[in-house]
Design an enzyme around this catalytic site. Sequence first.
Site, PDB file in Angstrom:
ATOM      1  N   ALA A  10       0.854  -1.181   0.000  1.00  0.00           N
ATOM      2  CA  ALA A  10       0.000   0.000   0.000  1.00  0.00           C
ATOM      3  C   ALA A  10       0.889   1.230   0.000  1.00  0.00           C
ATOM      4  CB  ALA A  10      -0.905   0.005   1.235  1.00  0.00           C
ATOM      5  N   SER A  11       0.733   2.091  -1.003  1.00  0.00           N
ATOM      6  CA  SER A  11       1.506   3.324  -1.107  1.00  0.00           C
ATOM      7  C   SER A  11       3.002   3.019  -1.188  1.00  0.00           C
ATOM      8  CB  SER A  11       1.169   4.241   0.072  1.00  0.00           C
ATOM      9  OG  SER A  11       1.705   5.522  -0.112  1.00  0.00           O
ATOM     10  N   LEU A  12       3.820   3.606  -0.313  1.00  0.00           N
ATOM     11  CA  LEU A  12       5.254   3.343  -0.352  1.00  0.00           C
ATOM     12  C   LEU A  12       5.555   1.855  -0.174  1.00  0.00           C
ATOM     13  CD1 LEU A  12       8.023   5.528   1.186  1.00  0.00           C
ATOM     14  CD2 LEU A  12       8.009   3.106   1.721  1.00  0.00           C
TER      15      LEU A  12
END
Length: 310
Positions: free
Chosen positions: A91-93
Amino acid sequence: MFSGQGSQYYHMGRELYDHNAVFRRWMSKLNDIIYQKVGISITDEMYNEAKNMDDKFDHILYTHPAIFMVEYSLARVLIESGVEPDYVLGASLGEVTCAAVAGIVSVEETIECLLKRAELIESYCEFGSMIAIIHNSELYHQVSSISLHSELAAVNYCSHFVISGDSENLLKIEKYLTTKNIIFQTLPVRYGFHSANIDSIESEYKKFLQNFSFKKPKIPVISCLLSDYVTEVSAEYFWDVSRYPIYFQKTILKLEKDAQFNYIDLGPSGTLANFVKYNLREDSLSQFYDILSPFGQDIKKLEEVEEIFN
């Protein structure tokens, strides 16, 4: 599972760093790579004795690589103990950590990408903010004072979503939420990831990413950007995971239609395991586990996970 910005804090993973030889070896190796590239020690800052766990840790030249270091090192601890993933989810980074664990890019290339992104953001982006809101995400679309002055950054479960954008606008939204008695948390970040707040670096960052060749994943990758399996990754994708919304809820619900899973959260705070809990149906046979959290017992939880899956 690997989480992103906002999950970091001072002394994350400290118990393992002090007592787990594999974790410390990988943390030291990654720290050395970063020191050779930019002359800073992430571990010296992250494990600074003068800092308390509740001090704000939001300087992204440190937090970007710090999150990756902790997640990747913990993944190596499990893999070297015989607990190998059937899938990796980001998720994301955390999608960047996924790419490294799956062999899409090398560890050195991953670090270069993270350092470059942090450098560009600090040089060219105005300060921004992100807010986690404990409410159905429909609120975002129903209240114009929210939707007109922020962007939807993530939907994590039925009553948890994140907005992002300009600091001044989000401060006004915080005041609105307070008047409506809606619970929210301002995330420990200086910039509005997943919003136009970082658009000023898009061209330069994509140009930088063209220097890398992205391999096919050796482990199946599940993306919360696409809510689907990823078979190929491009430079465009590495930009998109930081710019566009993260649909964690949609991703887990889609997975749960296919099969039951054991979800192991390797993020610093155990937030994704908590999100999974709220996305599972009562009759689901899936299980979820976390290892790291600000509340300690990291070694105990690691040993429990290793015992279950070995």
